[in-house]
Design a protein around this motif. Structure first.
Motif, PDB file in Angstrom:
ATOM      1  N   VAL A 137       0.690  -1.434   0.030  1.00  0.00           N
ATOM      2  CA  VAL A 137       0.106   0.040  -0.007  1.00  0.00           C
ATOM      3  C   VAL A 137       0.914   1.252   0.026  1.00  0.00           C
ATOM      4  CG1 VAL A 137      -1.740  -1.225   1.151  1.00  0.00           C
ATOM      5  CG2 VAL A 137      -0.151   0.080   2.589  1.00  0.00           C
ATOM      6  N   GLY A 138       0.101   2.296  -0.578  1.00  0.00           N
ATOM      7  CA  GLY A 138       0.899   3.481  -0.702  1.00  0.00           C
ATOM      8  C   GLY A 138      -0.001   4.225   0.323  1.00  0.00           C
ATOM      9  N   VAL A 139       0.597   5.081   1.333  1.00  0.00           N
ATOM     10  CA  VAL A 139      -0.070   5.946   2.175  1.00  0.00           C
ATOM     11  C   VAL A 139      -0.029   7.218   2.219  1.00  0.00           C
ATOM     12  CG1 VAL A 139      -0.487   6.031   4.732  1.00  0.00           C
ATOM     13  CG2 VAL A 139      -0.178   3.675   3.690  1.00  0.00           C
ATOM     14  N   ALA A 140      -1.058   8.293   2.599  1.00  0.00           N
ATOM     15  CA  ALA A 140      -0.977   9.302   2.885  1.00  0.00           C
ATOM     16  C   ALA A 140      -1.865   9.846   3.927  1.00  0.00           C
ATOM     17  CB  ALA A 140      -1.615  10.196   1.421  1.00  0.00           C
ATOM     18  N   ILE A 141      -1.741  10.920   4.689  1.00  0.00           N
ATOM     19  CA  ILE A 141      -2.466  11.382   5.831  1.00  0.00           C
ATOM     20  C   ILE A 141      -2.991  12.892   5.498  1.00  0.00           C
ATOM     21  CG2 ILE A 141      -1.100  10.000   7.423  1.00  0.00           C
ATOM     22  CD1 ILE A 141      -0.644  13.634   7.384  1.00  0.00           C
ATOM     23  N   SER A 142      -4.159  13.386   6.251  1.00  0.00           N
ATOM     24  CA  SER A 142      -4.560  14.466   6.207  1.00  0.00           C
ATOM     25  C   SER A 142      -4.768  15.011   7.623  1.00  0.00           C
ATOM     26  CB  SER A 142      -5.958  14.445   5.591  1.00  0.00           C
ATOM     27  OG  SER A 142      -6.871  13.985   6.335  1.00  0.00           O
ATOM     28  N   THR A 143      -4.877  16.099   8.005  1.00  0.00           N
ATOM     29  CA  THR A 143      -4.808  16.500   8.972  1.00  0.00           C
ATOM     30  C   THR A 143      -5.267  18.110   9.246  1.00  0.00           C
ATOM     31  OG1 THR A 143      -3.395  17.543  11.068  1.00  0.00           O
ATOM     32  CG2 THR A 143      -2.483  17.866   9.088  1.00  0.00           C
ATOM     33  N   PRO A 144      -6.090  18.496  10.092  1.00  0.00           N
ATOM     34  CA  PRO A 144      -6.912  19.628  10.037  1.00  0.00           C
ATOM     35  C   PRO A 144      -6.281  20.762  10.861  1.00  0.00           C
ATOM     36  CG  PRO A 144      -7.955  18.289  11.691  1.00  0.00           C
ATOM     37  CD  PRO A 144      -6.821  17.397  11.074  1.00  0.00           C
ATOM     38  N   TYR A 145      -4.836  20.351  11.411  1.00  0.00           N
ATOM     39  CA  TYR A 145      -3.932  21.123  11.963  1.00  0.00           C
ATOM     40  C   TYR A 145      -2.919  21.805  11.162  1.00  0.00           C
ATOM     41  CZ  TYR A 145      -6.313  19.156  16.108  1.00  0.00           C
ATOM     42  OH  TYR A 145      -7.078  19.081  17.147  1.00  0.00           O
ATOM     43  N   ASP A 146      -2.221  22.689  11.710  1.00  0.00           N
ATOM     44  CA  ASP A 146      -1.286  23.389  11.075  1.00  0.00           C
ATOM     45  C   ASP A 146       0.009  22.432  10.614  1.00  0.00           C
ATOM     46  OD1 ASP A 146       0.291  23.522  13.121  1.00  0.00           O
ATOM     47  OD2 ASP A 146      -0.166  25.279  13.989  1.00  0.00           O
ATOM     48  N   ASN A 147       0.953  23.037  10.087  1.00  0.00           N
ATOM     49  CA  ASN A 147       2.200  22.049   9.482  1.00  0.00           C
ATOM     50  C   ASN A 147       2.968  21.459  10.430  1.00  0.00           C
ATOM     51  OD1 ASN A 147       1.592  22.578   6.784  1.00  0.00           O
ATOM     52  ND2 ASN A 147       2.774  24.175   6.632  1.00  0.00           N
ATOM     53  N   ARG A 148       2.655  21.805  11.709  1.00  0.00           N
ATOM     54  CA  ARG A 148       3.556  21.194  12.894  1.00  0.00           C
ATOM     55  C   ARG A 148       3.324  19.728  13.100  1.00  0.00           C
ATOM     56  NH1 ARG A 148       2.977  25.991  17.142  1.00  0.00           N
ATOM     57  NH2 ARG A 148       1.086  26.397  15.795  1.00  0.00           N
ATOM     58  N   VAL A 149       2.140  19.350  12.662  1.00  0.00           N
ATOM     59  CA  VAL A 149       1.896  17.774  12.637  1.00  0.00           C
ATOM     60  C   VAL A 149       2.459  16.989  11.439  1.00  0.00           C
ATOM     61  CG1 VAL A 149       0.061  16.216  12.335  1.00  0.00           C
ATOM     62  CG2 VAL A 149      -0.634  18.136  13.581  1.00  0.00           C
ATOM     63  N   ILE A 150       2.565  17.845  10.432  1.00  0.00           N
ATOM     64  CA  ILE A 150       3.370  17.255   9.296  1.00  0.00           C
ATOM     65  C   ILE A 150       4.897  17.153   9.680  1.00  0.00           C
ATOM     66  CG2 ILE A 150       3.957  17.366   6.864  1.00  0.00           C
ATOM     67  CD1 ILE A 150       1.157  16.594   7.397  1.00  0.00           C
ATOM     68  N   GLU A 151       5.356  18.369  10.373  1.00  0.00           N
ATOM     69  CA  GLU A 151       6.788  18.284  10.687  1.00  0.00           C
ATOM     70  C   GLU A 151       6.996  17.234  11.616  1.00  0.00           C
ATOM     71  OE1 GLU A 151       7.375  22.371  12.170  1.00  0.00           O
ATOM     72  OE2 GLU A 151       6.933  23.145  10.017  1.00  0.00           O
ATOM     73  N   ASN A 152       6.266  16.943  12.569  1.00  0.00           N
ATOM     74  CA  ASN A 152       6.506  15.952  13.659  1.00  0.00           C
ATOM     75  C   ASN A 152       6.419  14.475  12.897  1.00  0.00           C
ATOM     76  OD1 ASN A 152       6.312  17.914  15.729  1.00  0.00           O
ATOM     77  ND2 ASN A 152       4.217  17.508  16.130  1.00  0.00           N
ATOM     78  N   LEU A 153       5.452  14.362  11.913  1.00  0.00           N
ATOM     79  CA  LEU A 153       5.555  13.067  11.246  1.00  0.00           C
ATOM     80  C   LEU A 153       6.804  12.869  10.343  1.00  0.00           C
ATOM     81  CD1 LEU A 153       3.687  10.708  10.566  1.00  0.00           C
ATOM     82  CD2 LEU A 153       3.062  12.260   8.449  1.00  0.00           C
ATOM     83  N   LYS A 154       7.364  13.918   9.870  1.00  0.00           N
ATOM     84  CA  LYS A 154       8.616  13.754   9.038  1.00  0.00           C
ATOM     85  C   LYS A 154       9.670  13.442  10.170  1.00  0.00           C
ATOM     86  CE  LYS A 154       7.238  16.885   5.335  1.00  0.00           C
ATOM     87  NZ  LYS A 154       7.762  18.143   4.785  1.00  0.00           N
ATOM     88  N   THR A 155       9.766  14.122  11.173  1.00  0.00           N
ATOM     89  CA  THR A 155      10.605  13.869  12.081  1.00  0.00           C
ATOM     90  C   THR A 155      10.740  12.447  12.811  1.00  0.00           C
ATOM     91  OG1 THR A 155      10.405  16.162  13.013  1.00  0.00           O
ATOM     92  CG2 THR A 155      11.565  14.548  14.577  1.00  0.00           C
ATOM     93  N   HIS A 156       9.612  11.783  12.974  1.00  0.00           N
ATOM     94  CA  HIS A 156       9.498  10.375  13.697  1.00  0.00           C
ATOM     95  C   HIS A 156       8.934   9.452  12.354  1.00  0.00           C
ATOM     96  CE1 HIS A 156       9.931  12.409  17.320  1.00  0.00           C
ATOM     97  NE2 HIS A 156       9.070  13.212  17.034  1.00  0.00           N
ATOM     98  N   LEU A 175      10.689   7.296  10.886  1.00  0.00           N
ATOM     99  CA  LEU A 175      11.103   5.726  11.084  1.00  0.00           C
ATOM    100  C   LEU A 175       9.903   5.090  12.093  1.00  0.00           C
ATOM    101  CD1 LEU A 175      15.022   6.098  11.057  1.00  0.00           C
ATOM    102  CD2 LEU A 175      13.424   5.163   9.137  1.00  0.00           C
ATOM    103  N   ALA A 176       9.676   5.723  12.991  1.00  0.00           N
ATOM    104  CA  ALA A 176       8.622   4.992  14.177  1.00  0.00           C
ATOM    105  C   ALA A 176       7.392   4.914  13.513  1.00  0.00           C
ATOM    106  CB  ALA A 176       8.860   5.997  15.502  1.00  0.00           C
ATOM    107  N   VAL A 177       6.768   5.746  12.653  1.00  0.00           N
ATOM    108  CA  VAL A 177       5.654   5.636  11.992  1.00  0.00           C
ATOM    109  C   VAL A 177       5.501   4.741  11.088  1.00  0.00           C
ATOM    110  CG1 VAL A 177       4.200   7.232  10.464  1.00  0.00           C
ATOM    111  CG2 VAL A 177       5.102   8.220  12.470  1.00  0.00           C
ATOM    112  N   ARG A 178       6.626   4.508  10.290  1.00  0.00           N
ATOM    113  CA  ARG A 178       6.533   3.357   9.242  1.00  0.00           C
ATOM    114  C   ARG A 178       6.635   2.075  10.169  1.00  0.00           C
ATOM    115  NH1 ARG A 178       7.467   4.647   4.126  1.00  0.00           N
ATOM    116  NH2 ARG A 178       8.131   2.730   3.570  1.00  0.00           N
ATOM    117  N   SER A 179       7.304   1.705  11.224  1.00  0.00           N
ATOM    118  CA  SER A 179       7.310   0.594  11.844  1.00  0.00           C
ATOM    119  C   SER A 179       5.946   0.474  12.385  1.00  0.00           C
ATOM    120  CB  SER A 179       8.183   0.794  13.231  1.00  0.00           C
ATOM    121  OG  SER A 179       8.038  -0.071  13.855  1.00  0.00           O
TER     122      SER A 179
END
Length: 202
Positions: free
Chosen positions: A122-141, A143-147
């Protein structure tokens, strides 16, 4: 007779003073309770905010982005300013109250299905109603998210991948897994939905 009237009036004055003391004390208690209740309600988000959708009090925490602040994609044609010719995009009735920010995880995920000879990619995309800090947090972590996503996919049965209802349940499980990682690492999740950009079962 005047002594009797004076004696009869004296208890009334004493009782009247006691009555006013009780009324004054009651008013102080009511006003104090009202102020205390109002402060509690304001701090807990019951009033003065949007309740369950209120962003955390921490100024550095992500905040909900109203639809009016949404950054819309523009498509440009030859010799045009944009698809709408520079005019505002018309908005219909209904829709989400908050803007959605989308982010696609770069690599696809491949996992065996639980108790099956099949595997899913599967290819996965996400959406958030919050500002870009959620995306920044996702990028930072990431590896843990992929696991966490791979673990959730490994617990998926064939029934979940061959029906539309099963895929919707899988989306919710993946969103919960991603939010779990972000809450553990950053104290805030913020992922609203997970979308499949590719879905192959073999």
């Amino acid at each position: 007779m005047s002594d009797t009237e004076a004696n009869a009036a004296a208890p009334k004055k004493k009782g009247g003073a006691m009555k006013w003391i009780l009324i004054g004390t009651g008013l102080v208690v009511l006003v104090g309770g009202g102020v205390g209740g109002g402060l509690y309600a304001a701090n807990s988000g019951l009033i003065g905010g949007s309740g369950a959708h209120a962003a955390p009090a921490d100024a550095d925490a992500p905040r909900l982005v109203p639809k009016s602040e949404e950054v819309r994609a523009e498509t440009k044609g030859e010799g045009e300013e944009g698809a709408s010719g520079g005019k505002p995009t018309p908005k219909g009735e209904g829709g989400d109250k908050y803007a959605s920010t989308y982010y696609q995880l770069e690599k696809e995920f491949t996992s065996n299905l639980r108790e099956s000879v099949h595997f899913v990619q599967v290819g996965v995309a996400i959406s958030t109603p919050y500002d870009n800090r959620v995306i920044e947090n996702l990028k930072t972590h990431e590896l843990a998210v992929r696991s966490a996503i791979l673990l959730a996919l490994g617990e998926t049965s064939e029934d979940d991948v061959f029906t539309a209802d099963g895929k919707v349940k899988l989306q919710k499980r993946l969103a919960a897994a991603i939010n779990g990682v972000l809450k553990e690492k950053e104290g805030f999740g913020g992922i609203g939905n997970v979308y499949f950009t590719n879905f192959i079962v073999q």
